[in-house]
Design a protein around this motif. Structure first.
Motif, PDB file in Angstrom:
ATOM      1  N   THR A 168       1.063  -1.768  -0.098  1.00 35.63           N
ATOM      2  CA  THR A 168      -0.322  -0.049  -0.268  1.00 35.63           C
ATOM      3  C   THR A 168       0.154   1.027   0.172  1.00 35.63           C
ATOM      4  O   THR A 168       0.256   2.151  -1.088  1.00 35.63           O
TER       5      THR A 168
ATOM      6  N   ILE B  44       2.002   1.850  -3.214  1.00 36.14           N
ATOM      7  CA  ILE B  44       1.528   2.087  -4.557  1.00 36.14           C
ATOM      8  C   ILE B  44       1.492   4.002  -4.253  1.00 36.14           C
ATOM      9  O   ILE B  44       1.527   4.767  -5.399  1.00 36.14           O
ATOM     10  N   TYR B  45       1.533   4.134  -2.841  1.00 37.33           N
ATOM     11  CA  TYR B  45       0.980   5.286  -2.648  1.00 37.33           C
ATOM     12  C   TYR B  45       2.273   6.687  -2.716  1.00 37.33           C
ATOM     13  O   TYR B  45       2.031   7.419  -3.896  1.00 37.33           O
TER      14      TYR B  45
ATOM     15  N   LEU C 278      -6.092   6.978  -3.903  1.00 33.90           N
ATOM     16  CA  LEU C 278      -6.178   5.317  -2.615  1.00 33.90           C
ATOM     17  C   LEU C 278      -7.604   5.046  -1.673  1.00 33.90           C
ATOM     18  O   LEU C 278      -8.066   4.703  -2.039  1.00 33.90           O
ATOM     19  N   ARG C 279      -8.028   6.440  -1.662  1.00 38.59           N
ATOM     20  CA  ARG C 279      -9.705   6.753  -0.620  1.00 38.59           C
ATOM     21  C   ARG C 279     -10.310   6.639  -1.832  1.00 38.59           C
ATOM     22  O   ARG C 279     -11.730   5.930  -0.996  1.00 38.59           O
TER      23      ARG C 279
ATOM     24  N   ARG D 194     -10.283   5.157  -4.078  1.00 40.60           N
ATOM     25  CA  ARG D 194     -10.418   3.112  -4.902  1.00 40.60           C
ATOM     26  C   ARG D 194     -10.136   2.017  -3.229  1.00 40.60           C
ATOM     27  O   ARG D 194     -10.839   1.150  -3.581  1.00 40.60           O
TER      28      ARG D 194
ATOM     29  N   LEU E 189      -8.376   1.757  -1.868  1.00 44.54           N
ATOM     30  CA  LEU E 189      -7.263   0.736  -0.815  1.00 44.54           C
ATOM     31  C   LEU E 189      -6.597   1.641   0.485  1.00 44.54           C
ATOM     32  O   LEU E 189      -5.607   1.894   1.233  1.00 44.54           O
ATOM     33  N   TRP E 190      -7.649   2.644   1.053  1.00 43.51           N
ATOM     34  CA  TRP E 190      -7.276   3.354   2.667  1.00 43.51           C
ATOM     35  C   TRP E 190      -7.045   2.026   3.393  1.00 43.51           C
ATOM     36  O   TRP E 190      -8.131   1.228   3.273  1.00 43.51           O
TER      37      TRP E 190
ATOM     38  N   VAL F 142      -3.563   6.689   5.402  1.00 49.60           N
ATOM     39  CA  VAL F 142      -3.399   5.743   4.792  1.00 49.60           C
ATOM     40  C   VAL F 142      -3.526   4.298   5.292  1.00 49.60           C
ATOM     41  O   VAL F 142      -4.119   3.044   4.925  1.00 49.60           O
TER      42      VAL F 142
ATOM     43  N   ILE G 155      -5.479   1.315  -9.900  1.00 53.72           N
ATOM     44  CA  ILE G 155      -5.441   2.644 -10.204  1.00 53.72           C
ATOM     45  C   ILE G 155      -6.305   3.165 -11.708  1.00 53.72           C
ATOM     46  O   ILE G 155      -7.239   3.525 -11.382  1.00 53.72           O
TER      47      ILE G 155
END
Length: 649
Positions: free
Chosen positions: A168, A171-172, A204-205, A207, A209-210, A238, A574
Motif C-alpha cells: 500500500t 502504491i502511495y 487511494l481513498r 479506490r 485502498l485505505w 492511508v 488505480i
C-alpha cells in the motif's frame, strides 16, 4: 490467524469515585474559547477532490467505484482483512442470542463468547435504528466507529499484514511521484494544483485502498511496527495509524459511540503547543483548543470536550493510545518525518494554567514497557553518528571509511560482536569493471543536449519515450532496463538522466550482525525510489566464468536476481488502462560478476524475506547494475542492527 476482539459497552464500567480529572470538569472557564483541532506545525491540509492524473483517461479507472465494488472481492488489496473481520463480526453476533433458557444455554455453551471480552465500545445493531434520511453515496469507504483490538497474530499473519502495508505504501509513493511529475510536465504551479502527496491519498481513498477503515483499531496496527517512518502526514491516514489529516488527537466522536462518550486512539506529538513536555518515555501532552495559530500560543481557555474528553475517557477506561512523533528533518521532501514510537497509557489528567495564562488540559502519557526502541531515539542517534561517530560509539569502529576516500561520503565499518575485519581485506570499487570490448566510444549515439536533457531528446526515446527519473533523481516507475546518458552525450554531469553515475550520496555503515553476518544500514533517511549504490564487481564473460567455477571460486550471476522491478510504480489498481512498461527490452544476461577480491558496499547488503531494496538494470555504454531503494518496510531498518533487512534480491 489473529483475533479481532470487540469491546463491551463502556456504560458497564463503574466510574471512579473522585479523580483530579473529574474535578477538572467542574471548572468553568471565564472566557469562551475557540474550539479548534490540535493542529501540528507544517501539517498538510486534507486531500482535495480527485483530478485528472492519467493522460489516457478522463477519470482514473472510472469502472472502479467503491459504491459498487464488492469489499470482499479477492482481488481487493484489503480483501483478506475484510474477510477476517466479517468472520469475527458474525462470531460476536452470537452474543445477541437469547440464552435465558438454561437447557439451551448448556447445550450451546461452547458457541458463545465471553460476554465481557475486555471491550471498549460496542456498535449498536443498525436494524434497530430508525433511518429517516438516506445520505448520498460516497465514493470512498466511510470510517468505522467500531473499536477492536487485534491479538495473537501468528508469524504468517504478521508477514501478510506487513506485506499489505508495504504494498500500500509503495502504491502511495509511486502514485505521489507520478502525480508530481505530471504536474511538472503540465507546467502547473504548486498554488494552482494539489500536491502529489494529497492527490495520491485522495486517489487511494476513492479506490477503497485505505487500510483499517472497516474497524477502528485500538493499540497496535497489524503490519505497522514501532519505529516506522513516514515522510507525509497523509501516509498515516492511508495505513490507518492516525485518522486525522490535521488534528493531533484521533478519537471516536461521542455521536458515534454507543455510550455517548468520545474515545481517543492516537496522538501526534510535534511540539506545536507551548505547554507540551516530551521526555521520551514520559510525555506531558497539552489538549487542543484555544490556540492562536499564527503565534503557536494559547489565547483562550480549553474545554473538556472533543479530543480532550476522548483522552480523559481513554484514561478512565485504561485504553492505551498510539503515539506518533513529528520531527523536522532536512532530508524529507515535506520537511518533516513522522515516526511511530509505540503505545502509551494515560496516567493523569488535570486542568492547569499554561505559560500564556490561559487554562489548558494536560495529560501524562507513559510508554508501555517491553516495546522496541523508539524510532525517534534512533533518528537522533543517527544524526550524531553522521557528524561525530567516535564520540557516540567510542568502541566498535574498525574503519571510518573502507572506501579510502573513493566515495563522496565515507563508508563506516562497525563490529562490536567479534574480531572479524573481513571487509578491510578487499579492494574497494566505486563502479563495475567491464571487459574492454564492452565499451564502444565511437558509436556516436548520444544526445545533443547541452544544458540538460529534455523530455523529447534521444535518450528519452531510448527509454520508451520517457525518462525513468524525475527532476530530483527519483525513479518514477520500474523499467526492464534504464538507459542513462553516457560519454557520447553532450549533456553535463548534472543531467537528470545520470543518476547512478553520481555515486553514493548517503552515509552508510557496514556492521556485524548476529543474524546475517554482515549488513548495511544508512545513517540518512532515504526517500522511496532513490538511488542507493551500484552493485560493483568484475564482470566476467561466459568462458571466464567457467574457468573461475572450475577453480572453486564463487561468482554472482545477475540473471538469478529476483525480477521485482515491476512492483515499483505498478498502478494497475488505480488506472484500468495501465500498461506495464516493456521497453527498453532486456538483453541476455549471460555473464557473471567476481567480487572475491574487488567489491563495494552493495556486496554487504543482506538477504531478507521482507526486503526494502529493489535492484534495477541500468545501461551506461554497457550494463551497469544499480540498487534502487524503495521504502517498502521500515525506514528505521536502515538504522537498527536487529533489522538488517536490506536485500539485493
Amino acid at each position: 490467524m489473529g483475533s479481532l476482539i470487540p469491546f463491551p459497552d463502556l456504560n458497564s464500567v463503574p466510574d471512579p469515585t473522585t479523580t483530579a480529572a473529574a474535578a477538572a470538569t467542574t471548572i468553568t472557564p471565564t472566557l469562551i474559547p475557540k474550539l479548534e483541532p490540535k493542529l501540528e506545525p507544517f501539517d498538510e491540509p486534507p486531500p482535495q477532490p480527485l483530478a485528472q492524473l492519467h493522460p489516457n483517461s478522463t477519470h482514473p479507472n472510472p469502472n472502479l467505484n467503491h459504491s459498487t465494488q464488492n469489499p470482499l472481492d479477492e482481488t481487493n488489496v484489503y480483501s483478506e482483512f475484510n474477510r477476517i473481520s466479517e468472520l469475527f463480526r458474525t462470531a460476536f453476533a452470537k452474543q445477541n442470542v437469547d440464552v435465558s433458557d438454561p437447557a439451551f444455554a448448556a447445550q450451546n455453551a461452547a458457541d458463545f463468547l465471553d460476554p465481557n471480552p475486555l471491550a471498549i465500545v460496542a456498535v449498536p445493531d443498525q436494524n434497530d435504528q430508525q433511518v429517516t434520511l438516506v445520505p448520498p453515496k460516497r465514493r470512498h469507504q466511510p470510517r468505522s466507529s467500531e473499536l477492536v483490538r487485534v491479538l495473537d497474530l501468528g508469524l504468517e499473519d504478521q508477514r501478510y499484514f506487513r506485506d499489505l502495508v508495504r504494498k500500500t505504501r509503495m502504491i502511495y509513493d509511486s502514485l505521489r511521484i507520478f502525480a508530481e511529475e505530471k504536474r511538472r510536465q503540465l507546467g502547473l504551479e504548486r498554488r494552482t494544483a494539489a500536491r502529489g502527496d494529497l492527490k495520491a491519498a485522495s486517489v487511494l481513498r476513492d479506490r477503497g485502498l485505505w487500510l483499517n477503515r472497516d474497524k477502528r483499531i485500538v493499540g497496535s496496527i497489524p503490519g505497522v511496527y514501532v519505529g516506522d517512518l513516514f515522510f507525509f502526514r497523509m501516509e498515516l491516514c492511508v495505513v490507518g495509524l492516525h485518522g486525522q489529516s490535521q488534528a493531533g488527537i484521533d478519537y471516536v466522536t461521542a455521536s458515534h459511540s454507543s455510550n455517548g462518550e468520545p474515545i481517543a486512539t492516537s496522538v501526534i506529538v510535534s511540539g506545536g503547543y507551548e505547554d507540551d513536555e516530551d521526555a521520551g518515555d514520559v510525555i506531558i501532552y497539552t489538549g487542543h483548543g484555544g490556540q492562536d495559530k499564527n503565534h503557536s500560543r494559547q489565547c483562550a481557555h480549553q474545554k473538556l470536550e472533543g479530543g480532550n474528553l476522548g483522552l480523559e475517557r481513554s484514561m478512565h477506561y485504561g485504553i492505551e493510545v498510539r503515539v506518533i512523533r513529528g520531527m523536522k528533518y532536512e532530508g524529507s521532501p515535506s520537511g518533516k518525518v513522522y515516526v511511530y514510537d509505540g503505545l502509551y497509557r494515560i496516567y493523569y489528567s488535570w486542568f492547569d494554567v499554561g505559560k500564556s495564562g490561559f487554562g489548558v488540559y494536560k495529560f501524562k502519557l507513559v510508554r508501555i514497557e517491553n516495546q522496541p526502541e523508539m524510532g525517534s531515539s534512533i533518528l537522533r542517534l543517527a544524526k550524531s553518528l553522521r557528524t561525530e561517530p567516535l564520540s557516540v560509539r567510542p568502541v566498535g569502529y574498525v574503519s571510518l571509511d573502507i572506501s579510502m576516500n573513493k566515495e563522496k561520503v565515507p563508508v563506516l565499518l562497525y563490529n562490536d560482536i567479534d574480531s572479524e575485519h573481513d571487509p578491510m581485506y578487499f579492494e574497494y570499487l566505486t563502479t563495475t569493471v567491464f571487459p574492454p570490448h564492452v565499451y564502444h566510444g565511437g558509436n556516436g549515439n548520444g544526445c545533443a543536449c547541452t544544458s540538460g536533457c529534455t523530455d523529447d531528446c534521444l535518450c528519452a526515446a531510448k527509454n520508451g519515450g520517457e525518462f525513468a527519473y524525475d527532476q530530483n533523481g527519483i525513479l518514477i516507475r520500474g523499467k526492464p532496463l534504464i538507459f542513462e546518458c553516457g560519454t557520447n552525450c553532450h549533456c553535463p554531469p548534472s543531467c537528470r538522466n545520470r543518476v547512478s553515475q553520481n555515486g553514493v550520496r548517503n552515509k552508510f555503515e557496514v556492521f556485524r550482525s548476529r543474524e546475517t553476518g554482515w549488513g548495511v544500514r544508512s545513517l540518512n533517511l532515504i526517500q522511496a525510489g532513490s538511488f542507493i549504490c551500484e552493485y560493483a564487481g568484475v564482470v566476467l564473460t561466459r568462458e571466464q566464468a567457467q574457468l573461475f567455477t572450475m577453480n572453486g571460486d564463487s561468482l554472482v550471476y545477475p540473471n538469478r536476481f529476483a525480477d521485482r522491478w515491476t512492483e515499483w510504480g505498478d498502478l494497475s489498481q488505480i488506472f484500468s488502462d495501465y500498461v506495464r512498461p516493456e521497453q527498453p527490452s532486456i538483453p541476455p544476461l549471460d555473464f557473471a560478476m567476481d567480487v572475491s577480491r574487488m567489491r563495494n558496499v552493495a556486496c554487504y547488503i543482506s538477504q531478507s524475506s521482507s526486503p526494502n531494496v529493489l535492484w534495477c538494470k541500468c545501461s551506461v555504454l554497457g550494463l551497469r547494475y544499480t540498487e534502487m531503494e524503495l521504502r517498502q518496510t521500515l525506514g528505521h531498518n536502515f538504522l537498527l542492527p536487529q533489522f538488517p533487512d536490506w536485500s539485493r534480491a
